[in-house]
Design a protein around this motif. Structure first.
Motif, PDB file in Angstrom:
ATOM      1  N   ASP A 149       0.837  -1.184   0.000  1.00 31.86           N
ATOM      2  CA  ASP A 149       0.000   0.000   0.000  1.00 31.86           C
ATOM      3  C   ASP A 149       0.883   1.249   0.000  1.00 31.86           C
ATOM      4  N   PRO A 150       0.657   2.195  -0.916  1.00 33.47           N
ATOM      5  CA  PRO A 150       1.545   3.359  -0.988  1.00 33.47           C
ATOM      6  C   PRO A 150       1.526   4.236   0.261  1.00 33.47           C
ATOM      7  N   GLY A 151       0.399   4.274   0.971  1.00 36.09           N
ATOM      8  CA  GLY A 151       0.359   5.038   2.218  1.00 36.09           C
ATOM      9  C   GLY A 151       1.273   4.440   3.268  1.00 36.09           C
ATOM     10  N   SER A 152       1.261   3.117   3.394  1.00 32.64           N
ATOM     11  CA  SER A 152       2.149   2.449   4.344  1.00 32.64           C
ATOM     12  C   SER A 152       3.608   2.613   3.933  1.00 32.64           C
ATOM     13  N   ALA A 153       3.867   2.542   2.641  1.00 33.12           N
ATOM     14  CA  ALA A 153       5.236   2.726   2.154  1.00 33.12           C
ATOM     15  C   ALA A 153       5.737   4.120   2.481  1.00 33.12           C
ATOM     16  N   LEU A 154       4.875   5.133   2.326  1.00 30.97           N
ATOM     17  CA  LEU A 154       5.264   6.501   2.654  1.00 30.97           C
ATOM     18  C   LEU A 154       5.544   6.651   4.141  1.00 30.97           C
ATOM     19  N   LEU A 155       4.726   6.034   4.973  1.00 29.10           N
ATOM     20  CA  LEU A 155       4.945   6.087   6.416  1.00 29.10           C
ATOM     21  C   LEU A 155       6.297   5.485   6.781  1.00 29.10           C
ATOM     22  N   TYR A 197       2.941  -5.747   7.360  1.00 29.84           N
ATOM     23  CA  TYR A 197       3.921  -4.982   6.589  1.00 29.84           C
ATOM     24  C   TYR A 197       4.609  -3.926   7.456  1.00 29.84           C
ATOM     25  N   LEU A 198       3.831  -3.117   8.191  1.00 35.00           N
ATOM     26  CA  LEU A 198       4.429  -2.112   9.071  1.00 35.00           C
ATOM     27  C   LEU A 198       5.131  -2.772  10.254  1.00 35.00           C
ATOM     28  N   ALA A 199       4.502  -3.803  10.811  1.00 38.69           N
ATOM     29  CA  ALA A 199       5.061  -4.465  11.992  1.00 38.69           C
ATOM     30  C   ALA A 199       6.438  -5.032  11.705  1.00 38.69           C
ATOM     31  N   ARG A 200       6.638  -5.575  10.525  1.00 43.04           N
ATOM     32  CA  ARG A 200       7.937  -6.141  10.162  1.00 43.04           C
ATOM     33  C   ARG A 200       9.033  -5.086  10.274  1.00 43.04           C
ATOM     34  N   ALA A 201       8.751  -3.878   9.821  1.00 43.10           N
ATOM     35  CA  ALA A 201       9.736  -2.802   9.895  1.00 43.10           C
ATOM     36  C   ALA A 201       9.922  -2.303  11.327  1.00 43.10           C
ATOM     37  N   VAL A 202       8.832  -2.199  12.064  1.00 45.47           N
ATOM     38  CA  VAL A 202       8.926  -1.727  13.452  1.00 45.47           C
ATOM     39  C   VAL A 202       9.743  -2.701  14.296  1.00 45.47           C
ATOM     40  N   LEU A 203       9.527  -3.981  14.112  1.00 46.08           N
ATOM     41  CA  LEU A 203      10.231  -4.982  14.913  1.00 46.08           C
ATOM     42  C   LEU A 203      11.690  -5.145  14.490  1.00 46.08           C
ATOM     43  N   ALA A 204      12.057  -4.546  13.370  1.00 46.21           N
ATOM     44  CA  ALA A 204      13.474  -4.523  12.997  1.00 46.21           C
ATOM     45  C   ALA A 204      14.253  -3.510  13.834  1.00 46.21           C
ATOM     46  N   MET A 205      13.550  -2.679  14.611  1.00 44.81           N
ATOM     47  CA  MET A 205      14.179  -1.682  15.478  1.00 44.81           C
ATOM     48  C   MET A 205      14.494  -2.336  16.821  1.00 44.81           C
ATOM     49  N   PRO A 206      15.755  -2.426  17.200  1.00 42.84           N
ATOM     50  CA  PRO A 206      16.124  -3.175  18.405  1.00 42.84           C
ATOM     51  C   PRO A 206      15.622  -2.554  19.707  1.00 42.84           C
ATOM     52  N   THR A 207      15.251  -1.264  19.679  1.00 44.51           N
ATOM     53  CA  THR A 207      14.795  -0.614  20.908  1.00 44.51           C
ATOM     54  C   THR A 207      13.305  -0.829  21.181  1.00 44.51           C
ATOM     55  N   VAL A 208      12.613  -1.477  20.255  1.00 47.49           N
ATOM     56  CA  VAL A 208      11.200  -1.806  20.482  1.00 47.49           C
ATOM     57  C   VAL A 208      11.127  -3.003  21.421  1.00 47.49           C
ATOM     58  N   GLU A 209      10.372  -2.854  22.502  1.00 45.94           N
ATOM     59  CA  GLU A 209      10.283  -3.909  23.520  1.00 45.94           C
ATOM     60  C   GLU A 209       9.096  -4.841  23.279  1.00 45.94           C
TER      61      GLU A 209
END
Length: 305
Positions: free
Chosen positions: A152-158, A178-190
Motif C-alpha cells: 500500500d503506498p500510504g504504508s510505504a510513505l509512512l 507490513y508495518l510491523a515487520r519494519a517496526v520490529l526490525a528496530m532493536p529498541t522496540v520492547e
C-alpha cells in the motif's frame, strides 16, 4: 458449532432482503470470534445466507466454500449490491453448475440456489482465493485482505519517514504485518501489539511475524480493551471503508483509541489518504499534531499525547 445450528450466515445481509434464523452461525472473517468457513466440514449445513464481498476472487472463493459446506440440496441465498459484484452472481453460480432464481431489490441482486450433488468447478475457485506468499512483499496474504497482493503506498510513505521507535507500542489495523515487520526490525522496540478485524489478515500475520516481542489479536479496534494503555508509540494506516462504502468515522475511531492508549508524551504515527480530514480530530485529542509529509496522494502525521 452445535448440531442444532444448521444454517450459516456470512456477513450482514440486509434484513429486508433475506430472512436469517436467529440461531444461524456467523462465518464472516470480519466479525471477531466467528468460526472459519473454510474449516467447516463439507456437507454440514442445511442452508447459508451470504452477503457476498465485492472482490471477484474473494467472492468466488467464498461462494465456493459456502456451496462446499452445504448438504446436497441445501439452500444458498447469496446477494450483493448490483455495482459491487451483484451483476455477476448469476454467471458465477452458473459456472459452478447451480440452478437458481434471481431477483433484484434495493439495488441488490439476490440469487437463491440449491446445492447440486456434483460440484467439480469448486476447487479451482477455492484454490484461487486461498492464502499464499506474495512475491512483491515476501509476506503471506489472501485475496480479500486489504492491499493483499501489493504494498500500500500510504504504508510505504509512512515507513520512509518513520523514526527509530522504542518501548512498547501497537500497530492498529496491522493487516498481514507490513508495518510491523519494519517496526520490529528496530532493536529498541520492547513489545508490539498487532490488532486487526480481519481473521485472514491475522492468520497471515502470524505466519509473517514470528518475533516473540509481537502479540497478534483478532479484534475490533473500535471496542475498548483491545490494546493495553500506557503505550509509548502507535503506528497505523487506518481503514476508511466499511462494506465497500467510505466511512470516515472508522479512522476517527482509530485515532481516538490511539489517544486513549498512549501514555503522556507517547507518539502516534498515522498515514492516510490526502482527502481524509483527520487534522481537527488529531488536534482535539493530542497535545501536538504535525504534518510530516504529503506526497503521492497520501499524508503522514506525527501526534504527541
Amino acid at each position: 458449532m452445535t448440531q442444532e445450528a444448521t444454517t450459516g450466515v456470512y456477513g450482514n445481509p440486509p434484513a429486508e432482503l433475506a430472512d436469517v434464523p436467529r440461531d444461524a452461525v456467523q462465518f464472516s472473517p470480519l466479525l471477531p470470534g466467528s468460526p472459519a468457513l473454510e474449516r467447516q466440514a463439507e456437507g454440514s449445513l442445511a442452508a447459508m445466507v451470504m452477503l457476498a464481498p465485492p472482490g471477484t476472487i474473494e467472492r468466488r472463493h467464498d461462494i465456493a466454500q459456502a456451496l462446499r459446506v452445504l448438504q446436497p440440496g441445501g439452500q444458498l441465498t447469496v446477494m450483493a449490491p448490483k455495482d459491487k459484484g451483484g451483476s455477476r452472481l448469476a454467471k458465477e453460480l452458473k459456472a459452478f453448475g447451480c440452478e437458481f432464481e434471481e431477483t433484484a431489490l434495493r439495488h441488490h441482486r439476490i440469487c437463491v440456489s440449491t446445492r447440486p450433488t456434483d460440484l467439480p468447478a469448486l476447487q479451482a475457485a477455492i484454490d484461487d482465493g486461498a492464502p499464499r506468499q506474495v512475491e512483491e512483499t515476501g509476506l503471506w496474504s489472501q485475496p480479500g485482505v486489504f492491499s493483499w497482493n501489493r504494498v500500500d503506498p500510504g504504508s510505504a510513505l509512512l515507513l520512509k519517514h518513520l523514526p527509530q521507535l522504542s518501548g512498547r507500542g501497537a500497530d492498529l489495523g496491522c493487516g498481514v504485518g507490513y508495518l510491523a515487520r519494519a517496526v520490529l526490525a528496530m532493536p529498541t522496540v520492547e513489545a508490539l501489539h498487532m490488532v486487526d478485524i480481519d481473521r485472514r489478515a491475522v492468520e497471515a500475520a502470524a505466519k509473517n511475524i514470528t518475533d516473540p516481542r509481537a502479540s497478534i489479536h483478532w479484534a475490533d479496534v473500535r471496542k475498548a480493551g483491545t490494546i493495553p494503555e500506557g503505550l509509548d508509540f502507535i503506528v497505523m494506516n487506518p481503514p476508511f471503508h466499511d462494506g465497500g462504502a467510505e466511512d470516515r468515522s472508522l479512522g476517527q475511531s482509530f485515532v481516538r483509541r490511539a489517544a486513549e492508549s498512549l501514555r503522556k508524551g507517547g507518539r502516534l504515527w498515522l498515514t492516510a489518504n490526502r482527502h481524509l480530514p483527520y487534522e481537527d480530530h488529531l488536534k482535539d485529542l493530542f497535545a501536538r499534531a504535525v504534518l510530516i509529509v504529503e506526497a503521492d496522494g497520501f499524508k503522514v502525521y506525527e501526534a504527541r499525547k
